[in-house]
Design a protein around this motif. Structure first.
Motif, PDB file in Angstrom:
ATOM      1  N   CYS A   1      31.161  69.923 -25.693  1.00  0.00           N
ATOM      2  CA  CYS A   1      30.148  68.908 -25.936  1.00  0.00           C
ATOM      3  C   CYS A   1      30.829  67.548 -25.861  1.00  0.00           C
ATOM      4  N   SER A   2      31.923  67.395 -26.614  1.00  0.00           N
ATOM      5  CA  SER A   2      32.664  66.119 -26.633  1.00  0.00           C
ATOM      6  C   SER A   2      34.111  66.313 -26.196  1.00  0.00           C
TER       7      SER A   2
ATOM      8  N   GLU B   1      37.770  65.659 -26.843  1.00  0.00           N
ATOM      9  CA  GLU B   1      38.459  65.383 -28.109  1.00  0.00           C
ATOM     10  C   GLU B   1      39.857  64.817 -27.887  1.00  0.00           C
TER      11      GLU B   1
ATOM     12  N   LYS C   1      28.854  59.577 -27.188  1.00  0.00           N
ATOM     13  CA  LYS C   1      27.957  60.597 -27.713  1.00  0.00           C
ATOM     14  C   LYS C   1      26.773  60.011 -28.483  1.00  0.00           C
TER      15      LYS C   1
ATOM     16  N   ARG D   1      24.482  60.455 -31.214  1.00  0.00           N
ATOM     17  CA  ARG D   1      24.440  61.350 -32.371  1.00  0.00           C
ATOM     18  C   ARG D   1      23.308  60.939 -33.309  1.00  0.00           C
TER      19      ARG D   1
ATOM     20  N   GLY E   1      32.456  60.068 -30.081  1.00  0.00           N
ATOM     21  CA  GLY E   1      33.091  60.201 -28.775  1.00  0.00           C
ATOM     22  C   GLY E   1      34.389  59.439 -28.634  1.00  0.00           C
TER      23      GLY E   1
ATOM     24  N   THR F   1      29.643  63.496 -17.182  1.00  0.00           N
ATOM     25  CA  THR F   1      29.664  62.895 -18.516  1.00  0.00           C
ATOM     26  C   THR F   1      28.488  61.949 -18.718  1.00  0.00           C
TER      27      THR F   1
ATOM     28  N   SER G   1      31.705  68.430 -31.984  1.00  0.00           N
ATOM     29  CA  SER G   1      30.241  68.382 -32.034  1.00  0.00           C
ATOM     30  C   SER G   1      29.656  69.647 -31.413  1.00  0.00           C
TER      31      SER G   1
END
Ligand code: PEP
Ligand code: MN
Length: 339
Positions: A102-103, A105, A131, A133, A141, A163, A308
């Motif tokens: 998802c993200s 890192e 991101k 959120r 992010g 992305t 996430s």
């Protein structure tokens, strides 16, 4: 109505066409895309198409009365295939798999994901660096520095970067590092963002708004197309309904309908669509049978530790099984369709 113009149409010819079309009672909008020149005419009056058909500079005229026009299948016989370079293509009778966290890192996560993707012959990696959120206190992010790192490992491994872009001001700095700009569900009707993405020469994946209709998704795509960018991928990612047993209602009805209405490729996101790890595989396989051109799925070495969306993220073993079964299912689908 779509008036398809010759590539080298003269300004005087365009003026004459516009004048005639205006006299009939239609407004015109000029559109220049990566491969064509068009006048989009909007109006209601009935008229004999021969009144304009013979004018110099016109290749063809297509009556498309839907609110969306250039993304409609009514004027394009062949489905769109988007070429991301290095042999990576999306759409037109091939199965595309996009996978990743998802993200984004950190560096070790990027390296490990790429190893996993390469072992499974997957050449598109997803990963958010900006991101959206629900809570402002959640991880938002790794930002542009995260994107640079993501892109450098992907470039070195011939993997395409998918992305999310959240705002117009980010496009320029992201441009060298992105192959597919994702527009998230929360931005599905951010018309300024759609206009701006229509002016670049990179693929755009439009997620359906979580309370957006199929028609609204197609009109969002029309924004991008009518600004000149034909490289659009539609993404069904679930809508919000009264059901609370899962995160979203993955609307697979939308897939065959989108495929019938539009020539653009359709990707399904079962991760956000259902939002629970155990149901990702069956829904992804169902998406392929419903006619999707591909799947985008969230994958992480250790979903429990993901920054996430861990609850809907597959680990590598689960993902590997999914890719195999997706490919088998696609094979079956092809044989049903006689491809
Ligand atoms: C995502 O892909 O991580 C994401 C935020 O998607 P959506 O906009 O569909 O929620
Ligand atoms: Mn996510």
């Amino acid at each position: 109505m779509i008036i398809q113009l010759e590539k080298n149409v003269k300004t005087s010819e365009i003026a004459q066409i516009k004048k005639t079309v205006n006299q009939i009672g239609y407004q015109t909008n000029a559109v220049k895309t990566q491969s064509g020149n068009f006048l989009i005419a909007v109006g209601k009056a009935e008229f004999d198409i021969r009144r304009i058909g013979q004018l110099p500079g016109i290749i063809d005229i297509h009556r498309v009365s839907d609110a969306y026009k250039l993304v409609s299948k009514k004027w394009r016989v062949y489905d769109t295939e988007i070429d991301l370079g290095d042999g990576v293509k999306i759409g037109r009778k091939q199965l595309s798999i996009i996978a990743g966290p998802c993200s984004i890192e950190d560096e070790s996560q990027i390296k490990s994901t790429i190893e996993h993707l390469k072992a499974n012959q997957i050449s598109m990696m997803r990963g958010g660096v900006f991101k959206p959120r629900t809570s402002p206190y959640a991880f938002r992010g790794a930002g542009i520095e995260g994107l640079k790192l993501f892109s450098s490992y992907c470039k070195a491994n011939n993997i395409k970067v998918v992305t999310e872009v959240m705002q117009v001001a980010q496009i320029e700095e992201m441009l060298p590092y992105v192959d597919v700009f994702q527009v998230g569900t929360r931005n599905a009707q951010n018309f300024n963002l759609l206009d701006a993405l229509g002016k670049i020469d990179k693929a755009v994946m439009l997620k359906r708004g979580f309370s957006g209709t199929i028609d609204e998704l197609l009109q969002a795509a029309e924004y991008v197309y009518s600004n000149g960018n034909e490289k659009i991928i539609l993404c069904e990612r679930g809508i919000r309904t009264f059901e609370t047993s899962y995160r979203n209602t993955l609307d697979l009805n939308a897939v065959p309908i989108l495929k019938e209405k539009s020539h653009l490729p359709v990707i399904v996101d079962p991760s956000h669509g259902v939002g629970l790890r155990n149901y990702i595989e069956p829904m992804a396989l169902a998406a392929v049978m419903s006619g999707a051109d591909g799947i985008i799925a969230e994958v992480h070495a250790c979903p429990e530790k993901a920054a996430s969306d861990g609850q809907q993220t597959l680990n590598y073993a689960e993902a590997t099984q999914l890719y195999d079964r997706l490919r088998q299912t696609y094979h079956l689908k092809k044989s049903f369709n006689g491809w």
